[in-house]
Design a protein around this motif. Structure first.
Motif, short mmCIF file in Angstrom:
data_model
loop_
_atom_site.label_atom_id
_atom_site.label_comp_id
_atom_site.label_asym_id
_atom_site.label_seq_id
_atom_site.Cartn_x
_atom_site.Cartn_y
_atom_site.Cartn_z
N HIS A 130 -7.00 -0.81 -10.34
CA HIS A 130 -6.18 -1.72 -9.20
C HIS A 130 -4.97 -0.79 -8.79
CE1 HIS A 130 -8.39 -4.97 -11.57
NE2 HIS A 130 -8.38 -5.37 -10.27
N VAL A 131 -4.58 -0.19 -9.30
CA VAL A 131 -3.31 0.72 -9.15
C VAL A 131 -3.77 1.46 -7.74
CG1 VAL A 131 -1.86 2.53 -9.62
CG2 VAL A 131 -2.11 0.95 -11.35
N GLU A 132 -5.08 1.95 -7.81
CA GLU A 132 -5.41 3.04 -6.54
C GLU A 132 -5.83 2.19 -5.60
OE1 GLU A 132 -7.81 5.03 -8.95
OE2 GLU A 132 -6.22 5.92 -10.29
N MET A 133 -6.05 0.69 -5.59
CA MET A 133 -6.77 -0.15 -4.38
C MET A 133 -5.45 -0.57 -3.53
SD MET A 133 -9.01 -2.69 -7.00
CE MET A 133 -9.82 -3.49 -5.61
N ARG A 184 1.66 0.63 -10.81
CA ARG A 184 1.14 0.67 -12.00
C ARG A 184 2.15 -0.26 -12.86
NH1 ARG A 184 1.65 5.48 -13.04
NH2 ARG A 184 -0.61 5.97 -12.73
N THR A 185 3.14 -0.43 -12.47
CA THR A 185 4.33 -1.45 -13.28
C THR A 185 3.98 -2.68 -12.67
OG1 THR A 185 6.23 0.11 -13.34
CG2 THR A 185 6.55 -2.39 -13.43
N LEU A 186 3.69 -2.89 -11.43
CA LEU A 186 3.27 -4.31 -11.00
C LEU A 186 1.76 -4.80 -11.34
CD1 LEU A 186 4.56 -4.17 -7.38
CD2 LEU A 186 5.62 -5.20 -9.12
N CYS A 187 0.85 -3.78 -11.52
CA CYS A 187 -0.54 -4.36 -12.03
C CYS A 187 -0.31 -4.37 -13.45
CB CYS A 187 -1.50 -2.89 -11.47
SG CYS A 187 -1.90 -3.02 -9.67
N PHE A 188 0.30 -3.71 -14.17
CA PHE A 188 0.26 -3.97 -15.64
C PHE A 188 0.85 -5.44 -15.90
CE2 PHE A 188 2.84 -4.02 -19.47
CZ PHE A 188 1.85 -3.65 -20.50
N SER A 189 1.87 -5.62 -15.22
CA SER A 189 2.67 -7.02 -15.64
C SER A 189 1.55 -8.24 -14.94
CB SER A 189 3.97 -6.96 -14.45
OG SER A 189 4.54 -8.28 -14.48
N ALA A 190 0.84 -7.76 -13.98
CA ALA A 190 0.03 -8.86 -13.42
C ALA A 190 -1.43 -8.87 -14.50
CB ALA A 190 -0.58 -8.53 -12.12
N GLY A 191 -1.20 -8.02 -15.36
CA GLY A 191 -2.68 -7.83 -16.17
C GLY A 191 -3.95 -7.33 -15.80
N ASP A 215 0.77 -1.39 -0.05
CA ASP A 215 0.14 -0.02 -0.04
C ASP A 215 0.75 1.27 -0.08
OD1 ASP A 215 -2.20 -1.70 0.01
OD2 ASP A 215 -2.68 -1.39 2.13
N ASN A 216 2.21 1.15 0.63
CA ASN A 216 3.03 2.32 0.55
C ASN A 216 3.89 2.47 -0.55
OD1 ASN A 216 2.19 3.81 3.08
ND2 ASN A 216 2.49 1.95 4.02
N LEU A 217 3.73 1.55 -1.65
CA LEU A 217 4.76 1.78 -2.70
C LEU A 217 3.98 3.09 -3.63
CD1 LEU A 217 4.45 -1.90 -3.99
CD2 LEU A 217 6.52 -0.77 -3.10
N THR A 218 5.32 3.40 -4.37
CA THR A 218 4.70 4.61 -5.27
C THR A 218 3.79 4.23 -6.12
OG1 THR A 218 6.63 4.40 -6.62
CG2 THR A 218 6.86 5.80 -4.57
N GLU A 219 2.86 5.11 -6.79
CA GLU A 219 2.08 4.92 -7.84
C GLU A 219 2.65 4.31 -9.09
OE1 GLU A 219 -1.41 7.01 -10.47
OE2 GLU A 219 -0.95 7.88 -8.31
N ASP A 220 3.76 4.93 -9.39
CA ASP A 220 4.44 4.39 -10.51
C ASP A 220 4.84 2.73 -10.47
OD1 ASP A 220 6.48 5.27 -8.89
OD2 ASP A 220 7.89 5.56 -10.43
N VAL A 221 5.50 2.37 -9.40
CA VAL A 221 5.86 0.97 -9.03
C VAL A 221 4.22 0.01 -9.01
CG1 VAL A 221 6.72 -0.49 -7.43
CG2 VAL A 221 7.83 1.53 -7.63
N LEU A 246 -4.15 -3.43 -1.09
CA LEU A 246 -3.99 -4.96 -1.45
C LEU A 246 -5.19 -5.33 -0.87
CD1 LEU A 246 -1.95 -6.84 -2.70
CD2 LEU A 246 -1.15 -7.16 -0.27
N HIS A 247 -5.79 -5.39 0.35
CA HIS A 247 -6.64 -5.86 0.88
C HIS A 247 -7.98 -5.84 0.16
CE1 HIS A 247 -7.40 -2.20 3.18
NE2 HIS A 247 -8.68 -2.72 3.29
N GLU A 248 -8.10 -4.78 -0.52
CA GLU A 248 -9.47 -4.53 -1.34
C GLU A 248 -9.48 -5.17 -2.48
OE1 GLU A 248 -9.61 0.31 0.07
OE2 GLU A 248 -8.85 -0.16 -1.82
N MET A 249 -8.47 -5.86 -3.08
CA MET A 249 -8.36 -6.67 -4.35
C MET A 249 -9.22 -8.11 -3.98
SD MET A 249 -4.52 -6.19 -5.95
CE MET A 249 -4.15 -4.26 -6.05
N GLU A 250 -9.49 -8.66 -4.90
CA GLU A 250 -10.21 -10.16 -4.84
C GLU A 250 -9.21 -11.00 -4.75
OE1 GLU A 250 -13.14 -10.70 -7.69
OE2 GLU A 250 -14.35 -8.97 -7.09
#
Length: 95
Positions: free
Chosen positions: A56-59, A44-51, A36-42, A61-65
């Motif tokens: 999801h970038v703004e969520m 974004r990169t992780l979420c993009f990589s995960a498809g 949750d404390n990662l920067t938005e650009d990081v 971690l516990h808010e994700m399914e």
């Protein structure tokens, strides 16, 4: 009244302190707090990589399914393993 004042002055156990911090920051784990404390650009990169999608970038971690967290977890592990040979190397070696 003395009883409530005594409770405020007594230190919490480590387990209770960790639980309090997680509750305070709205996360369920120390990894959740770190994510949750990662920067938005990081993120974004992780979420993009995960498809995952932009939302999801703004969520947190516990808010994700579960399936979204699994995709993110798998992506992070894949990236971490793939990037190990490149991490912390001098730029002059990056040719």
């Amino acid at each position: 009244m003395g009883n409530a004042a005594e409770q405020l002055n007594q230190p919490r156990s480590a387990k209770d302190s960790i639980a309090y911090c997680h509750e305070l920051f709205g996360c369920k784990s120390s990894l959740g707090l770190s994510y949750d404390n990662l920067t938005e650009d990081v993120k974004r990169t992780l979420c993009f990589s995960a498809g995952l999608k932009q939302r999801h970038v703004e969520m947190k971690l516990h808010e994700m399914e579960d399936l979204e967290r699994k995709a993110l977890h798998r992506s992070i592990n894949t990236l971490a393993d793939a990037l190990k040979p490149f991490a912390h190397k001098a730029f002059r070696d990056f040719q």
